[in-house]
Motif scaffolding. Structure first.
Motif, PDB file in Angstrom:
ATOM      1  N   VAL A  45       0.871  -1.167   0.000  1.00 40.99           N
ATOM      2  CA  VAL A  45       0.000   0.000   0.000  1.00 40.99           C
ATOM      3  C   VAL A  45       0.908   1.217   0.000  1.00 40.99           C
ATOM      4  O   VAL A  45       1.951   1.220   0.671  1.00 40.99           O
ATOM      5  CB  VAL A  45      -0.870   0.033   1.274  1.00 40.99           C
ATOM      6  CG1 VAL A  45      -1.684   1.298   1.341  1.00 40.99           C
ATOM      7  CG2 VAL A  45      -1.762  -1.188   1.351  1.00 40.99           C
ATOM      8  N   TRP A  46       0.527   2.280  -0.745  1.00 45.17           N
ATOM      9  CA  TRP A  46       1.311   3.502  -0.619  1.00 45.17           C
ATOM     10  C   TRP A  46       0.413   4.713  -0.518  1.00 45.17           C
ATOM     11  O   TRP A  46      -0.701   4.727  -1.008  1.00 45.17           O
ATOM     12  CB  TRP A  46       2.376   3.645  -1.696  1.00 45.17           C
ATOM     13  CG  TRP A  46       1.948   3.742  -3.125  1.00 45.17           C
ATOM     14  CD1 TRP A  46       1.737   2.712  -3.976  1.00 45.17           C
ATOM     15  CD2 TRP A  46       1.750   4.940  -3.887  1.00 45.17           C
ATOM     16  NE1 TRP A  46       1.414   3.196  -5.222  1.00 45.17           N
ATOM     17  CE2 TRP A  46       1.409   4.564  -5.197  1.00 45.17           C
ATOM     18  CE3 TRP A  46       1.834   6.302  -3.597  1.00 45.17           C
ATOM     19  CZ2 TRP A  46       1.154   5.474  -6.212  1.00 45.17           C
ATOM     20  CZ3 TRP A  46       1.565   7.217  -4.603  1.00 45.17           C
ATOM     21  CH2 TRP A  46       1.244   6.796  -5.889  1.00 45.17           C
ATOM     22  N   ILE A  47       0.941   5.691   0.209  1.00 48.69           N
ATOM     23  CA  ILE A  47       0.271   6.968   0.415  1.00 48.69           C
ATOM     24  C   ILE A  47       1.251   8.073   0.064  1.00 48.69           C
ATOM     25  O   ILE A  47       2.457   7.832  -0.040  1.00 48.69           O
ATOM     26  CB  ILE A  47      -0.202   7.143   1.872  1.00 48.69           C
ATOM     27  CG1 ILE A  47       1.005   7.151   2.823  1.00 48.69           C
ATOM     28  CG2 ILE A  47      -1.223   6.067   2.248  1.00 48.69           C
ATOM     29  CD1 ILE A  47       0.722   7.679   4.198  1.00 48.69           C
ATOM     30  N   MET A  48       0.732   9.279  -0.101  1.00 51.28           N
ATOM     31  CA  MET A  48       1.572  10.469  -0.263  1.00 51.28           C
ATOM     32  C   MET A  48       1.216  11.432   0.857  1.00 51.28           C
ATOM     33  O   MET A  48       0.046  11.586   1.202  1.00 51.28           O
ATOM     34  CB  MET A  48       1.319  11.149  -1.609  1.00 51.28           C
ATOM     35  CG  MET A  48       1.867  10.378  -2.781  1.00 51.28           C
ATOM     36  SD  MET A  48       1.550  11.215  -4.355  1.00 51.28           S
ATOM     37  CE  MET A  48       2.490  12.721  -4.150  1.00 51.28           C
ATOM     38  N   THR A  49       2.239  12.080   1.378  1.00 60.94           N
ATOM     39  CA  THR A  49       2.017  13.080   2.415  1.00 60.94           C
ATOM     40  C   THR A  49       3.173  14.071   2.393  1.00 60.94           C
ATOM     41  O   THR A  49       4.213  13.813   1.783  1.00 60.94           O
ATOM     42  CB  THR A  49       1.856  12.429   3.806  1.00 60.94           C
ATOM     43  OG1 THR A  49       1.398  13.406   4.736  1.00 60.94           O
ATOM     44  CG2 THR A  49       3.140  11.793   4.292  1.00 60.94           C
ATOM     45  N   GLY A  50       2.981  15.180   3.060  1.00 63.70           N
ATOM     46  CA  GLY A  50       4.023  16.195   3.113  1.00 63.70           C
ATOM     47  C   GLY A  50       5.242  15.721   3.879  1.00 63.70           C
ATOM     48  O   GLY A  50       5.116  15.091   4.933  1.00 63.70           O
ATOM     49  N   LEU A  51       6.410  16.009   3.352  1.00 63.32           N
ATOM     50  CA  LEU A  51       7.663  15.633   4.011  1.00 63.32           C
ATOM     51  C   LEU A  51       7.690  16.139   5.453  1.00 63.32           C
ATOM     52  O   LEU A  51       8.097  15.417   6.358  1.00 63.32           O
ATOM     53  CB  LEU A  51       8.857  16.197   3.228  1.00 63.32           C
ATOM     54  CG  LEU A  51      10.229  16.004   3.870  1.00 63.32           C
ATOM     55  CD1 LEU A  51      10.588  14.530   3.952  1.00 63.32           C
ATOM     56  CD2 LEU A  51      11.288  16.775   3.090  1.00 63.32           C
ATOM     57  N   ASP A  52       7.244  17.358   5.683  1.00 61.26           N
ATOM     58  CA  ASP A  52       7.307  17.964   7.006  1.00 61.26           C
ATOM     59  C   ASP A  52       6.003  17.854   7.791  1.00 61.26           C
ATOM     60  O   ASP A  52       5.844  18.507   8.822  1.00 61.26           O
ATOM     61  CB  ASP A  52       7.695  19.446   6.876  1.00 61.26           C
ATOM     62  CG  ASP A  52       9.088  19.607   6.284  1.00 61.26           C
ATOM     63  OD1 ASP A  52       9.969  18.783   6.592  1.00 61.26           O
ATOM     64  OD2 ASP A  52       9.277  20.546   5.484  1.00 61.26           O
TER      65      ASP A  52
END
Length: 141
Positions: A45-52
Motif C-alpha cells: 500500500v502507498w500513500i503520499m504526504t508532506g515531508l514535514d
C-alpha cells in the motif's frame, strides 16, 4: 462474514477514501485522518504526504500504520490493513498524477496536479507492507 484473501485485496484495490491511523505518542490517541492511497492485490500500500507533516513524522517514529476502508452499499463491508513501513521516498509528479487519476475525473487531474505541485510543498511516498488484515461483509443488515 470475514472476507477471503482475494475479496479483501480486491476491495482494498478499489478507490475508497481510507482512514489512516498512526501512534501519536504518550498521552495522545492515535492520529486518524482521511487519506488517498494506492494498492494493487499482492503488493504494498502507498500513500503520499508532506515531508514535514505531522503525519509523516509520526509514521517515521512508529515505523508502521493502519489503513481502514469501508462502504455502506450494496452491503456493509470494511477492510483494515496494518503493517510496517518498507520505504519512504521523494514523491514524483508521476506519483501525484497516478494517485490523482485514481480519485478524480480525468478532466480534473491536470488542474489538481498543477495545484498540488505548487501548493503542497515537498511530498513523500510512504510504502507499507500489509501484515495484518481485518475484514468483514455484514450484508445488508
Amino acid at each position: 462474514m470475514a472476507l477471503t484473501r482475494e475479496e479483501r485485496e480486491q476491495f482494498l484495490a478499489e478507490p475508497h477514501i481510507a482512514a489512516l491511523a498512526v501512534d501519536a505518542g504518550a498521552d495522545r490517541a492515535p492520529l486518524t485522518v482521511p487519506i488517498w492511497y494506492q494498492y494493487a492485490p499482492g503488493g504494498d500500500v502507498w500513500i503520499m504526504t508532506g515531508l514535514d507533516s505531522r503525519k509523516n513524522r509520526l509514521i517515521k517514529a512508529a515505523g508502521r500504520f493502519t489503513l481502514m476502508v469501508d462502504r455502506l452499499e450494496p452491503t456493509i463491508r470494511y477492510v483494515s490493513v496494518e503493517g510496517p513501513v518498507v520505504e519512504t521516498v521523494t514523491a514524483t509528479e508521476e506519483d501525484l498524477r497516478e494517485m490523482s487519476a485514481r480519485y478524480l475525473p480525468a478532466d480534473k487531474v491536470d488542474g489538481y496536479v498543477a495545484f498540488a505541485s505548487a501548493e503542497h510543498g515537498e511530498q513523500v511516498v510512504v510504502r507499507m507492507r500489509p501484515e495484518r488484515w481485518v475484514s468483514s461483509d455484514l450484508g445488508t443488515v
